[in-house]
Design a protein around this motif. Sequence first.
Motif, PDB file in Angstrom:
ATOM      1  N   GLY A 222       0.920  -1.132   0.115  1.00 47.75           N
ATOM      2  CA  GLY A 222      -0.130  -0.074   0.117  1.00 47.75           C
ATOM      3  C   GLY A 222       0.810   1.172  -0.152  1.00 47.75           C
ATOM      4  O   GLY A 222       0.542   2.242  -0.763  1.00 47.75           O
ATOM      5  N   ILE A 223       1.919   1.065   0.668  1.00 49.21           N
ATOM      6  CA  ILE A 223       2.933   2.280   0.780  1.00 49.21           C
ATOM      7  C   ILE A 223       3.547   2.707  -0.747  1.00 49.21           C
ATOM      8  O   ILE A 223       3.430   3.644  -0.895  1.00 49.21           O
ATOM      9  CB  ILE A 223       3.830   2.070   1.945  1.00 49.21           C
TER      10      ILE A 223
ATOM     11  N   PHE B 124       8.552   5.790  -3.086  1.00 50.08           N
ATOM     12  CA  PHE B 124       8.862   4.365  -2.677  1.00 50.08           C
ATOM     13  C   PHE B 124       8.474   3.107  -3.834  1.00 50.08           C
ATOM     14  O   PHE B 124       7.847   3.467  -4.613  1.00 50.08           O
ATOM     15  CB  PHE B 124       8.132   3.705  -1.337  1.00 50.08           C
ATOM     16  N   ALA B 125       9.324   2.101  -3.723  1.00 51.69           N
ATOM     17  CA  ALA B 125       9.007   1.092  -4.617  1.00 51.69           C
ATOM     18  C   ALA B 125       9.433  -0.173  -4.208  1.00 51.69           C
ATOM     19  O   ALA B 125      10.455  -0.302  -3.165  1.00 51.69           O
ATOM     20  CB  ALA B 125       9.855   1.521  -6.168  1.00 51.69           C
ATOM     21  N   PHE B 126       8.665  -1.164  -4.466  1.00 50.90           N
ATOM     22  CA  PHE B 126       9.188  -2.488  -4.056  1.00 50.90           C
ATOM     23  C   PHE B 126      10.435  -2.865  -4.779  1.00 50.90           C
ATOM     24  O   PHE B 126      10.678  -2.691  -5.815  1.00 50.90           O
ATOM     25  CB  PHE B 126       7.910  -3.520  -4.295  1.00 50.90           C
TER      26      PHE B 126
ATOM     27  N   ASN C  14      15.499   1.486  -8.631  1.00 50.07           N
ATOM     28  CA  ASN C  14      14.866   2.192  -7.821  1.00 50.07           C
ATOM     29  C   ASN C  14      15.810   3.645  -7.414  1.00 50.07           C
ATOM     30  O   ASN C  14      15.220   4.482  -7.350  1.00 50.07           O
ATOM     31  CB  ASN C  14      14.253   1.630  -6.794  1.00 50.07           C
ATOM     32  N   THR C  15      16.958   3.322  -7.126  1.00 44.22           N
ATOM     33  CA  THR C  15      17.789   4.511  -6.668  1.00 44.22           C
ATOM     34  C   THR C  15      17.949   5.192  -7.692  1.00 44.22           C
ATOM     35  O   THR C  15      18.114   6.542  -7.370  1.00 44.22           O
ATOM     36  CB  THR C  15      19.040   3.765  -6.012  1.00 44.22           C
TER      37      THR C  15
ATOM     38  N   ILE D 141      13.092   5.126  -2.699  1.00 45.34           N
ATOM     39  CA  ILE D 141      13.505   4.332  -1.851  1.00 45.34           C
ATOM     40  C   ILE D 141      12.920   3.043  -1.959  1.00 45.34           C
ATOM     41  O   ILE D 141      11.681   2.691  -1.808  1.00 45.34           O
ATOM     42  CB  ILE D 141      13.204   4.886  -0.304  1.00 45.34           C
ATOM     43  N   SER D 142      13.665   1.828  -1.635  1.00 42.25           N
ATOM     44  CA  SER D 142      13.164   0.457  -2.294  1.00 42.25           C
ATOM     45  C   SER D 142      12.715   0.039  -0.616  1.00 42.25           C
ATOM     46  O   SER D 142      13.332   0.197   0.244  1.00 42.25           O
ATOM     47  CB  SER D 142      14.140  -0.328  -2.805  1.00 42.25           C
ATOM     48  N   LEU D 143      11.662  -0.899  -0.728  1.00 41.41           N
ATOM     49  CA  LEU D 143      11.159  -1.591   0.301  1.00 41.41           C
ATOM     50  C   LEU D 143      11.016  -3.020   0.009  1.00 41.41           C
ATOM     51  O   LEU D 143       9.950  -3.501   0.089  1.00 41.41           O
ATOM     52  CB  LEU D 143       9.626  -0.843   0.427  1.00 41.41           C
TER      53      LEU D 143
END
Length: 415
Positions: free
Chosen positions: A124-125, A133-135, A145-146, A151-153
């Motif tokens: 959800g974030i 943010f990204a998975f 992503n960087t 910011i990667s999650l």
Amino acid sequence: MRKDLALVTILLAVLTAGCRPGPVDYTTLPEEKVRRAADSLAQVFILTDGHVDLPYRLNVRHFRLEREFLGVPIQSNTGDFDYERARKGGLDAPFMSIYIPASYQQLPDHGKAYADSVISMVTGITDSLSDKFAFAGAPAEVEANTRAGKISLPMGMENGGPIGNDLKNLEHFYKRGIRYITLSHSKDNQICDSSGDTTHTWNGLSPFGRDVVKEMNRLGIMVDISHVDDSTFYQVLALTKVPCIASHSACRFFAPTVRRDMTDDMIGKMGEHGGVIHINFYNAFLDSAVVKRNQENREKLAALLEARNLKYTDSLAKPIIEQFRQDNPSLNTDVEMVANHIDHVVKLAGIDHVGLGSDFDGVDGDLPTGLEDVSKYPNLLYVLLKRGYSPEDIEKICSKNTFRVWNAALAAARP
């Protein structure tokens, strides 16, 4: 956007020494220049953290995630993690801990539905705040992503209880984004024995737990030995075909009363097997003196309240508790002690086998001075530079060691 190491070396040489590019001896430089170098390294290198408990904090506090809400995870005056502080500290890839309390192991589904709900919170974030943010399911995705300024999650599941008794659940959680699983938490489960339990249900891995480790290898899920009993640790290392991680552990050498920490022999064996120990920032895991002093204070306060026939929750107890804590403040460690743990792992296993696993948002702010939240990583990098660690060493600690094991797990996966 991150730069390659050669350019970083040139940049830092000019930045810190004001001279021609070349090796820099940070141990002899003035504090201001080393601070500047540490800040730069945190921004230049990809910085991972093996264990951040933001999902638990969100779940417990019931924070909303709408874009207009200036709380978590964009900006907050509480907790240890938010977007703004992560950016300041250079944090690029905090593994979101999908924490499953041991009590959920007793449910008919072993906590699977709860685990899915926490995973959905993280997705959800990344869905609602996709500009920030990204998975990430692999190191290459973290790097992409960087480069995109996000910011990667990535996600790791803390406690394998929700696997239940069905190996197919491992593939279910892999498809949902889980990239490591901490085999147990505070109690023995159907997989293995926990360092927090004294039952010794299996004397290590259960028969099912052995199958779990093999299936994790097959799927490309990293095996996390944080929280497991010593016997479980050694059996996992003998069984797994790929290196393991300790997502948030520390050295028992400095905290001999903490069974949750790793012994010198365990650290050495982890290194021999190619694994990585991510150093936990929790005060109690860093120094037994802290554990002893704070326990003594808790016992004194309990005795004081008991003498007055009061409970912690009584309104009349509140001023007594506040005054006691003013007179008897909790003992904290500091950033230097975290560096001591890194030094110890490097001495026993080598620079290729240590990383960072803060436990931010999972220890109620019980953190070292100088490492109070995700904006403070440069303070640790500063200490490491002053102790003689090179930028190459620091890049390994920040991400390269973690990426090596993560890539090895993915490479070993079989259809």
